[in-house]
Design a protein around this motif. Structure first.
Motif, PDB file in Angstrom:
ATOM      1  N   PRO A  76       2.304  17.218  -0.343  1.00 32.22           N
ATOM      2  CA  PRO A  76       2.429  17.134  -2.134  1.00 32.22           C
ATOM      3  C   PRO A  76       2.342  15.664  -2.248  1.00 32.22           C
ATOM      4  CG  PRO A  76       4.669  17.236  -1.193  1.00 32.22           C
ATOM      5  CD  PRO A  76       3.792  17.870   0.408  1.00 32.22           C
ATOM      6  N   ASP A  77       1.620  15.425  -3.334  1.00 32.95           N
ATOM      7  CA  ASP A  77       1.018  14.301  -3.835  1.00 32.95           C
ATOM      8  C   ASP A  77       2.472  14.147  -4.912  1.00 32.95           C
ATOM      9  OD1 ASP A  77      -0.388  11.915  -4.459  1.00 32.95           O
ATOM     10  OD2 ASP A  77      -1.798  12.778  -5.530  1.00 32.95           O
ATOM     11  N   HIS A  78       3.293  13.437  -4.435  1.00 33.40           N
ATOM     12  CA  HIS A  78       4.732  14.077  -5.324  1.00 33.40           C
ATOM     13  C   HIS A  78       5.239  11.961  -4.537  1.00 33.40           C
ATOM     14  CE1 HIS A  78       8.235  13.773  -6.237  1.00 33.40           C
ATOM     15  NE2 HIS A  78       8.367  14.800  -7.529  1.00 33.40           N
ATOM     16  N   PRO A  79       5.901  11.269  -5.508  1.00 35.42           N
ATOM     17  CA  PRO A  79       6.215  10.119  -4.667  1.00 35.42           C
ATOM     18  C   PRO A  79       7.463  10.104  -4.067  1.00 35.42           C
ATOM     19  CG  PRO A  79       6.486   9.703  -7.066  1.00 35.42           C
ATOM     20  CD  PRO A  79       5.725  11.820  -7.454  1.00 35.42           C
ATOM     21  N   ARG A  80       8.350  11.790  -3.799  1.00 35.69           N
ATOM     22  CA  ARG A  80       9.410  11.402  -2.872  1.00 35.69           C
ATOM     23  C   ARG A  80       8.716  11.458  -1.876  1.00 35.69           C
ATOM     24  NH1 ARG A  80      11.912  12.627   1.061  1.00 35.69           N
ATOM     25  NH2 ARG A  80      13.662  13.528   1.018  1.00 35.69           N
ATOM     26  N   TRP A  81       7.570  11.501  -1.554  1.00 39.13           N
ATOM     27  CA  TRP A  81       7.128  11.809  -0.494  1.00 39.13           C
ATOM     28  C   TRP A  81       6.211  10.597   0.341  1.00 39.13           C
ATOM     29  CZ3 TRP A  81       9.251  14.696   2.703  1.00 39.13           C
ATOM     30  CH2 TRP A  81      10.336  15.831   2.655  1.00 39.13           C
ATOM     31  N   VAL A  82       6.245  10.067  -0.807  1.00 31.19           N
ATOM     32  CA  VAL A  82       5.880   8.621  -0.496  1.00 31.19           C
ATOM     33  C   VAL A  82       5.934   6.815  -0.111  1.00 31.19           C
ATOM     34  CG1 VAL A  82       3.398   6.887  -1.412  1.00 31.19           C
ATOM     35  CG2 VAL A  82       2.906   9.521  -2.110  1.00 31.19           C
ATOM     36  N   ILE A  83       5.836   6.088   0.232  1.00 31.62           N
ATOM     37  CA  ILE A  83       6.639   5.104   0.566  1.00 31.62           C
ATOM     38  C   ILE A  83       5.722   4.065   1.136  1.00 31.62           C
ATOM     39  CG2 ILE A  83       6.014   4.998   3.230  1.00 31.62           C
ATOM     40  CD1 ILE A  83       9.158   4.281   3.932  1.00 31.62           C
ATOM     41  N   ALA A  84       6.214   2.708  -0.005  1.00 38.58           N
ATOM     42  CA  ALA A  84       4.810   1.464   0.314  1.00 38.58           C
ATOM     43  C   ALA A  84       5.418   0.597   1.481  1.00 38.58           C
ATOM     44  CB  ALA A  84       6.197   0.408  -1.137  1.00 38.58           C
ATOM     45  N   LEU A  85       4.252  -0.009   1.956  1.00 37.96           N
ATOM     46  CA  LEU A  85       4.365  -0.259   3.687  1.00 37.96           C
ATOM     47  C   LEU A  85       3.137  -1.468   3.154  1.00 37.96           C
ATOM     48  CD1 LEU A  85       3.285   2.424   5.488  1.00 37.96           C
ATOM     49  CD2 LEU A  85       5.447   1.454   5.685  1.00 37.96           C
ATOM     50  N   CYS A  86       3.648  -2.980   3.812  1.00 31.37           N
ATOM     51  CA  CYS A  86       2.810  -3.809   3.733  1.00 31.37           C
ATOM     52  C   CYS A  86       1.280  -3.520   4.673  1.00 31.37           C
ATOM     53  CB  CYS A  86       3.342  -4.814   4.347  1.00 31.37           C
ATOM     54  SG  CYS A  86       3.343  -4.983   6.384  1.00 31.37           S
ATOM     55  N   GLU A 145       0.558  -1.138   0.025  1.00 31.45           N
ATOM     56  CA  GLU A 145      -0.213  -0.116   0.029  1.00 31.45           C
ATOM     57  C   GLU A 145       0.820   1.313  -0.270  1.00 31.45           C
ATOM     58  OE1 GLU A 145      -3.600  -2.004   2.167  1.00 31.45           O
ATOM     59  OE2 GLU A 145      -2.496  -0.779   3.122  1.00 31.45           O
ATOM     60  N   ALA A 146       0.721   2.374  -0.707  1.00 31.62           N
ATOM     61  CA  ALA A 146       1.401   3.531  -0.893  1.00 31.62           C
ATOM     62  C   ALA A 146       0.341   4.223   0.365  1.00 31.62           C
ATOM     63  CB  ALA A 146       0.718   3.953  -1.871  1.00 31.62           C
ATOM     64  N   HIS A 147       1.650   4.861   0.679  1.00 33.56           N
ATOM     65  CA  HIS A 147       1.926   5.907   2.144  1.00 33.56           C
ATOM     66  C   HIS A 147       2.343   6.314   1.989  1.00 33.56           C
ATOM     67  CE1 HIS A 147       1.586   7.123   7.032  1.00 33.56           C
ATOM     68  NE2 HIS A 147       2.752   7.369   6.677  1.00 33.56           N
ATOM     69  N   HIS A 148       1.957   8.545   2.375  1.00 30.75           N
ATOM     70  CA  HIS A 148       2.171   9.791   2.185  1.00 30.75           C
ATOM     71  C   HIS A 148       2.039  10.093   3.540  1.00 30.75           C
ATOM     72  CE1 HIS A 148      -0.612   9.645  -1.444  1.00 30.75           C
ATOM     73  NE2 HIS A 148       0.403  10.393  -1.605  1.00 30.75           N
ATOM     74  N   VAL A 149       4.530  10.397   3.538  1.00 37.72           N
ATOM     75  CA  VAL A 149       4.363  10.589   5.073  1.00 37.72           C
ATOM     76  C   VAL A 149       4.333  12.157   5.146  1.00 37.72           C
ATOM     77  CG1 VAL A 149       6.886   8.853   4.419  1.00 37.72           C
ATOM     78  CG2 VAL A 149       6.728  11.025   4.003  1.00 37.72           C
ATOM     79  N   ARG A 150       3.615  12.935   3.899  1.00 35.60           N
ATOM     80  CA  ARG A 150       3.177  13.948   4.637  1.00 35.60           C
ATOM     81  C   ARG A 150       1.799  14.161   3.782  1.00 35.60           C
ATOM     82  NH1 ARG A 150       7.034  18.514   2.794  1.00 35.60           N
ATOM     83  NH2 ARG A 150       5.393  19.505   3.428  1.00 35.60           N
ATOM     84  N   ARG A 151       0.937  13.530   4.862  1.00 35.54           N
ATOM     85  CA  ARG A 151      -0.362  13.729   4.367  1.00 35.54           C
ATOM     86  C   ARG A 151      -1.496  14.957   3.032  1.00 35.54           C
ATOM     87  NH1 ARG A 151      -4.266  12.282   8.828  1.00 35.54           N
ATOM     88  NH2 ARG A 151      -4.252  14.281   9.046  1.00 35.54           N
ATOM     89  N   VAL A 152      -1.729  14.149   2.267  1.00 33.33           N
ATOM     90  CA  VAL A 152      -2.053  15.220   1.125  1.00 33.33           C
ATOM     91  C   VAL A 152      -2.799  15.513   1.688  1.00 33.33           C
ATOM     92  CG1 VAL A 152      -3.457  15.268  -0.756  1.00 33.33           C
ATOM     93  CG2 VAL A 152      -1.707  13.742  -0.287  1.00 33.33           C
ATOM     94  N   SER A 153      -4.232  15.074   3.102  1.00 31.66           N
ATOM     95  CA  SER A 153      -5.424  15.665   3.174  1.00 31.66           C
ATOM     96  C   SER A 153      -4.712  16.990   4.319  1.00 31.66           C
ATOM     97  CB  SER A 153      -5.862  15.412   4.594  1.00 31.66           C
ATOM     98  OG  SER A 153      -4.574  14.370   5.328  1.00 31.66           O
TER      99      SER A 153
END
Length: 82
Positions: free
Chosen positions: A42-52, A30-38
């Protein structure tokens, strides 16, 4: 899509293999935004990590979720800057 390809079937939180494979033959992460878009993140891959799913739930519902998210942000820095 980029984040899941980058992870290559391995959770970027705990380092374990994805818990199962989807009907399309892809490891489930699952994709997780470490800095929430809400929250204006930013909605950018630099701030998204893939998690179980387990790690993703820990971030959002765990007692240590905020601390864990900070750790994930640091890990993401290393992943993206390497």
């Amino acid at each position: 899509m980029y984040v899941k390809k980058r992870a290559d079937g391995i959770c970027e939180g705990c380092g374990k293999e994805a818990p199962f494979v989807t009907p399309q033959g892809r490891p489930y992460l699952e994709a997780h935004h470490v800095r929430r878009v809400s929250d204006g993140g930013p909605d950018h891959p630099r701030w998204v990590i893939a998690l179980c799913p387990n790690c993703h739930r820990q971030v959002h519902h765990g007692q240590d979720g905020e601390q864990y998210n900070k750790r994930l942000a640091s890990q993401l820095d290393e992943i993206e800057l390497s």
